[in-house]
Motif scaffolding. Structure first.
Motif, PDB file in Angstrom:
ATOM      1  N   VAL A   1     -37.566  -4.968 -27.007  1.00 48.56           N
ATOM      2  CA  VAL A   1     -37.343  -3.526 -27.132  1.00 48.56           C
ATOM      3  C   VAL A   1     -35.882  -3.179 -26.877  1.00 48.56           C
ATOM      4  O   VAL A   1     -35.285  -2.377 -27.606  1.00 48.56           O
ATOM      5  CB  VAL A   1     -38.276  -2.753 -26.170  1.00 48.56           C
ATOM      6  CG1 VAL A   1     -37.857  -1.305 -26.053  1.00 48.56           C
ATOM      7  CG2 VAL A   1     -39.712  -2.861 -26.632  1.00 48.56           C
ATOM      8  N   ILE A   2     -35.294  -3.791 -25.872  1.00 45.85           N
ATOM      9  CA  ILE A   2     -33.886  -3.510 -25.556  1.00 45.85           C
ATOM     10  C   ILE A   2     -32.972  -3.981 -26.688  1.00 45.85           C
ATOM     11  O   ILE A   2     -32.082  -3.253 -27.135  1.00 45.85           O
ATOM     12  CB  ILE A   2     -33.492  -4.168 -24.214  1.00 45.85           C
ATOM     13  CG1 ILE A   2     -34.203  -3.465 -23.068  1.00 45.85           C
ATOM     14  CG2 ILE A   2     -31.989  -4.126 -24.011  1.00 45.85           C
ATOM     15  CD1 ILE A   2     -34.049  -4.159 -21.736  1.00 45.85           C
ATOM     16  N   VAL A   3     -33.198  -5.191 -27.170  1.00 48.66           N
ATOM     17  CA  VAL A   3     -32.366  -5.734 -28.244  1.00 48.66           C
ATOM     18  C   VAL A   3     -32.613  -4.968 -29.542  1.00 48.66           C
ATOM     19  O   VAL A   3     -31.674  -4.672 -30.279  1.00 48.66           O
ATOM     20  CB  VAL A   3     -32.638  -7.246 -28.432  1.00 48.66           C
ATOM     21  CG1 VAL A   3     -32.012  -7.762 -29.703  1.00 48.66           C
ATOM     22  CG2 VAL A   3     -32.119  -8.020 -27.240  1.00 48.66           C
ATOM     23  N   GLY A   4     -33.854  -4.637 -29.796  1.00 39.67           N
ATOM     24  CA  GLY A   4     -34.197  -3.954 -31.040  1.00 39.67           C
ATOM     25  C   GLY A   4     -33.706  -2.524 -31.117  1.00 39.67           C
ATOM     26  O   GLY A   4     -33.483  -1.999 -32.205  1.00 39.67           O
TER      27      GLY A   4
ATOM     28  N   PHE B   1     -33.946  -6.111 -38.293  1.00 39.09           N
ATOM     29  CA  PHE B   1     -34.718  -7.349 -38.382  1.00 39.09           C
ATOM     30  C   PHE B   1     -35.887  -7.346 -37.401  1.00 39.09           C
ATOM     31  O   PHE B   1     -36.932  -7.927 -37.688  1.00 39.09           O
ATOM     32  CB  PHE B   1     -33.808  -8.548 -38.136  1.00 39.09           C
ATOM     33  CG  PHE B   1     -32.665  -8.613 -39.087  1.00 39.09           C
ATOM     34  CD1 PHE B   1     -32.891  -8.909 -40.433  1.00 39.09           C
ATOM     35  CD2 PHE B   1     -31.375  -8.387 -38.676  1.00 39.09           C
ATOM     36  CE1 PHE B   1     -31.853  -8.962 -41.334  1.00 39.09           C
ATOM     37  CE2 PHE B   1     -30.317  -8.442 -39.563  1.00 39.09           C
ATOM     38  CZ  PHE B   1     -30.559  -8.724 -40.908  1.00 39.09           C
ATOM     39  N   VAL B   2     -35.718  -6.711 -36.263  1.00 40.96           N
ATOM     40  CA  VAL B   2     -36.797  -6.621 -35.281  1.00 40.96           C
ATOM     41  C   VAL B   2     -37.902  -5.710 -35.812  1.00 40.96           C
ATOM     42  O   VAL B   2     -39.083  -5.999 -35.668  1.00 40.96           O
ATOM     43  CB  VAL B   2     -36.256  -6.134 -33.927  1.00 40.96           C
ATOM     44  CG1 VAL B   2     -37.398  -5.865 -32.963  1.00 40.96           C
ATOM     45  CG2 VAL B   2     -35.307  -7.153 -33.340  1.00 40.96           C
ATOM     46  N   TYR B   3     -37.517  -4.605 -36.472  1.00 42.13           N
ATOM     47  CA  TYR B   3     -38.508  -3.663 -36.963  1.00 42.13           C
ATOM     48  C   TYR B   3     -39.369  -4.252 -38.070  1.00 42.13           C
ATOM     49  O   TYR B   3     -40.493  -3.849 -38.266  1.00 42.13           O
ATOM     50  CB  TYR B   3     -37.829  -2.376 -37.436  1.00 42.13           C
ATOM     51  CG  TYR B   3     -37.224  -1.589 -36.304  1.00 42.13           C
ATOM     52  CD1 TYR B   3     -37.909  -1.408 -35.121  1.00 42.13           C
ATOM     53  CD2 TYR B   3     -35.950  -1.034 -36.416  1.00 42.13           C
ATOM     54  CE1 TYR B   3     -37.342  -0.694 -34.059  1.00 42.13           C
ATOM     55  CE2 TYR B   3     -35.385  -0.328 -35.380  1.00 42.13           C
ATOM     56  CZ  TYR B   3     -36.091  -0.156 -34.221  1.00 42.13           C
ATOM     57  OH  TYR B   3     -35.548   0.543 -33.179  1.00 42.13           O
TER      58      TYR B   3
END
Length: 49
Positions: free
Chosen positions: A33-36, A44-46
């Motif tokens: 969550v923090i990186v995204g 890319f996380v989504y």
């Protein structure tokens, strides 16, 4: 580091080693969550979800 030592002492004393995988998964989700939310890796996380 003191917090981690306290958690490890609690787990060791009370024989609650089954909590370790839950704690690791929660830490990984929090890191995701923090990186995204705050970097260029967000698109890319989504796509994972």
């Amino acid at each position: 580091m003191e917090f981690l030592k306290d958690i490890w002492g609690f787990l060791k004393e009370r024989k609650k080693f089954w909590l370790i995988p839950i704690i690791i998964i929660l830490l990984l989700v929090g890191l995701l969550v923090i990186v995204g939310g705050s970097s260029s890796v967000a698109p890319f996380v989504y796509t994972l979800f």
